[in-house]
Write an enzyme that holds these catalytic residues in place. Structure first.
Site, PDB file in Angstrom:
ATOM      1  N   ASP A 171     -10.714  -9.278  -4.384  1.00 26.73           N
ATOM      2  CA  ASP A 171      -9.442  -9.428  -3.646  1.00 26.73           C
ATOM      3  C   ASP A 171      -8.919 -10.850  -3.543  1.00 26.73           C
ATOM      4  O   ASP A 171      -8.236 -11.197  -2.582  1.00 26.73           O
ATOM      5  CB  ASP A 171      -9.586  -8.842  -2.217  1.00 26.73           C
ATOM      6  CG  ASP A 171     -10.076  -7.408  -2.250  1.00 26.73           C
ATOM      7  OD1 ASP A 171      -9.670  -6.666  -3.151  1.00 26.73           O
ATOM      8  OD2 ASP A 171     -10.880  -7.041  -1.374  1.00 26.73           O
ATOM      9  N   ASN A 208      -4.843  -5.298  -9.328  1.00 26.16           N
ATOM     10  CA  ASN A 208      -5.510  -4.422  -8.351  1.00 26.16           C
ATOM     11  C   ASN A 208      -4.565  -4.135  -7.190  1.00 26.16           C
ATOM     12  O   ASN A 208      -3.679  -4.923  -6.875  1.00 26.16           O
ATOM     13  CB  ASN A 208      -6.770  -5.118  -7.821  1.00 26.16           C
ATOM     14  CG  ASN A 208      -7.520  -4.274  -6.816  1.00 26.16           C
ATOM     15  OD1 ASN A 208      -7.759  -3.096  -7.034  1.00 26.16           O
ATOM     16  ND2 ASN A 208      -7.878  -4.864  -5.683  1.00 26.16           N
ATOM     17  N   LEU A 254     -16.676  -4.475  -8.986  1.00 28.17           N
ATOM     18  CA  LEU A 254     -16.153  -5.789  -9.380  1.00 28.17           C
ATOM     19  C   LEU A 254     -16.026  -5.847 -10.906  1.00 28.17           C
ATOM     20  O   LEU A 254     -16.935  -5.409 -11.614  1.00 28.17           O
ATOM     21  CB  LEU A 254     -17.132  -6.869  -8.894  1.00 28.17           C
ATOM     22  CG  LEU A 254     -16.675  -8.315  -8.955  1.00 28.17           C
ATOM     23  CD1 LEU A 254     -15.491  -8.560  -8.027  1.00 28.17           C
ATOM     24  CD2 LEU A 254     -17.833  -9.237  -8.592  1.00 28.17           C
ATOM     25  N   GLU A 277       2.172   2.326  -0.994  1.00 34.31           N
ATOM     26  CA  GLU A 277       1.516   2.221  -2.305  1.00 34.31           C
ATOM     27  C   GLU A 277       2.231   3.084  -3.339  1.00 34.31           C
ATOM     28  O   GLU A 277       2.559   2.632  -4.442  1.00 34.31           O
ATOM     29  CB  GLU A 277       0.048   2.656  -2.194  1.00 34.31           C
ATOM     30  CG  GLU A 277      -0.792   1.714  -1.361  1.00 34.31           C
ATOM     31  CD  GLU A 277      -2.261   2.083  -1.285  1.00 34.31           C
ATOM     32  OE1 GLU A 277      -3.062   1.196  -0.987  1.00 34.31           O
ATOM     33  OE2 GLU A 277      -2.613   3.256  -1.522  1.00 34.31           O
ATOM     34  N   HIS A 305      -4.585  -3.311  -3.116  1.00 33.25           N
ATOM     35  CA  HIS A 305      -5.443  -3.409  -1.925  1.00 33.25           C
ATOM     36  C   HIS A 305      -4.669  -2.901  -0.710  1.00 33.25           C
ATOM     37  O   HIS A 305      -3.507  -3.275  -0.521  1.00 33.25           O
ATOM     38  CB  HIS A 305      -5.876  -4.860  -1.702  1.00 33.25           C
ATOM     39  CG  HIS A 305      -6.893  -4.991  -0.620  1.00 33.25           C
ATOM     40  ND1 HIS A 305      -8.220  -4.652  -0.800  1.00 33.25           N
ATOM     41  CD2 HIS A 305      -6.777  -5.371   0.669  1.00 33.25           C
ATOM     42  CE1 HIS A 305      -8.874  -4.833   0.339  1.00 33.25           C
ATOM     43  NE2 HIS A 305      -8.020  -5.270   1.253  1.00 33.25           N
TER      44      HIS A 305
HETATM   45  C1  GAR Z   1      -5.846   3.037  -2.168  1.00 32.69           C
HETATM   46  O1  GAR Z   1      -5.398   3.075  -0.838  1.00 32.69           O
HETATM   47  C2  GAR Z   1      -6.151   1.607  -2.575  1.00 32.69           C
HETATM   48  O2  GAR Z   1      -5.342   0.675  -1.917  1.00 32.69           O
HETATM   49  C3  GAR Z   1      -7.589   1.487  -2.130  1.00 32.69           C
HETATM   50  O3  GAR Z   1      -8.176   2.713  -2.459  1.00 32.69           O
HETATM   51  C4  GAR Z   1      -7.196   3.734  -2.291  1.00 32.69           C
HETATM   52  C5  GAR Z   1      -7.271   4.674  -3.473  1.00 32.69           C
HETATM   53  O4  GAR Z   1      -6.535   5.821  -3.226  1.00 32.69           O
HETATM   54  N1  GAR Z   1      -8.234   0.403  -2.790  1.00 32.69           N
HETATM   55  C6  GAR Z   1      -9.129  -0.386  -2.182  1.00 32.69           C
HETATM   56  O5  GAR Z   1      -9.478  -0.219  -1.033  1.00 32.69           O
HETATM   57  C7  GAR Z   1      -9.678  -1.506  -3.055  1.00 32.69           C
HETATM   58  N2  GAR Z   1     -10.322  -2.496  -2.243  1.00 32.69           N
HETATM   59  P1  GAR Z   1      -6.204   6.851  -4.383  1.00 32.69           P
HETATM   60  O6  GAR Z   1      -7.525   7.161  -5.105  1.00 32.69           O
HETATM   61  O7  GAR Z   1      -5.649   8.050  -3.694  1.00 32.69           O
HETATM   62  O8  GAR Z   1      -5.218   6.188  -5.292  1.00 32.69           O
END
Ligand code: GAR
Length: 192
Positions: free
Chosen positions: A146, A103, A88, A175, A105
């Site tokens: 979030d 951020n 956080l 993403e 999510h």
């Molecule tokens: C991503 O899918 C992002 O949405 C998630 O972590 C992953 C990181 O992937 N974030 C969360 O869950 C935050 N609550 P990456 O390290 O391959 O970019």
């Protein structure tokens, strides 16, 4: 002058990679720093590959000192991007960078957000709820997990045979496709 982006990540950093790729040759902005709480995070290797400087910090440094804020201010960072960062944001950071922290999510907030909701936990919650769709949310960061204002959502349909790996893959594709361009359009709208 180019806008200056700092990325916070705790793990693999595939989104950080896409952002660094996108802004490597870009007139609008550049990635000036990658920060992590995890000395083992693969994102550090990815940053090295792009010759982007890195900074590893401890819980004490992040929550009990202003060292991270000082570093970001010294680098004149315009936008802080949390890309798979699991801690956080402290109030002092939010105050130092108001409306300048976003951020990513891996679900359609306000569903499936909150403390402990990250990575596979989110996709499992989506499956357990038998949702017909999922997606991604890019939002401003507030003092609660979030809950900040939503900037962008993209969605995909969940087929009856989709398992965790498939949902994760579909979400990750969205993403990688949208996060860098949403950052760019946000930076264009931001006053300097
Ligand atoms: C991503 O899918 C992002 O949405 C998630 O972590 C992953 C990181 O992937 N974030 C969360 O869950 C935050 N609550 P990456 O390290 O391959 O970019």
């Amino acid at each position: 002058m180019k806008k200056r982006i700092a990325i916070f990540a705790s793990g693999s950093g595939s989104n950080a990679q896409k952002i660094m790729e996108h802004f490597k040759h870009n007139d609008e902005a550049e990635v000036v720093l990658v920060l992590t709480n995890n000395p083992q995070a693969y994102v550090l290797q990815r940053a090295d590959n792009f010759e982007v400087p890195t900074h590893i910090f401890t819980r004490h440094e992040f929550y009990e000192t202003d060292e991270v804020i000082r570093l970001l201010k010294n680098l004149q960072v315009d936008l802080i991007v949390l890309a798979g960062f699991l801690w956080l944001a402290p109030g002092s950071l939010l105050k130092a960078f108001p409306n300048k922290i976003i951020n990513l999510h891996p679900a359609l907030l306000p569903k499936h957000g909150g403390k402990g909701m990250y990575g596979d936990h989110v996709h499992n919650a989506v499956l357990t709820a038998h949702d017909e769709e999922s997606g991604i949310t890019i939002h401003f960061v507030s003092d609660k997990f979030d809950e900040g204002e939503i900037i962008h959502q993209s969605r995909f349909k969940i087929e009856s045979e989709d398992n965790l790996e498939v949902i994760k893959f579909k979400g990750q594709q969205l993403e990688h496709q949208h996060f860098p361009r949403v950052i760019e359009s946000l930076l264009k709208k931001m006053k300097s």
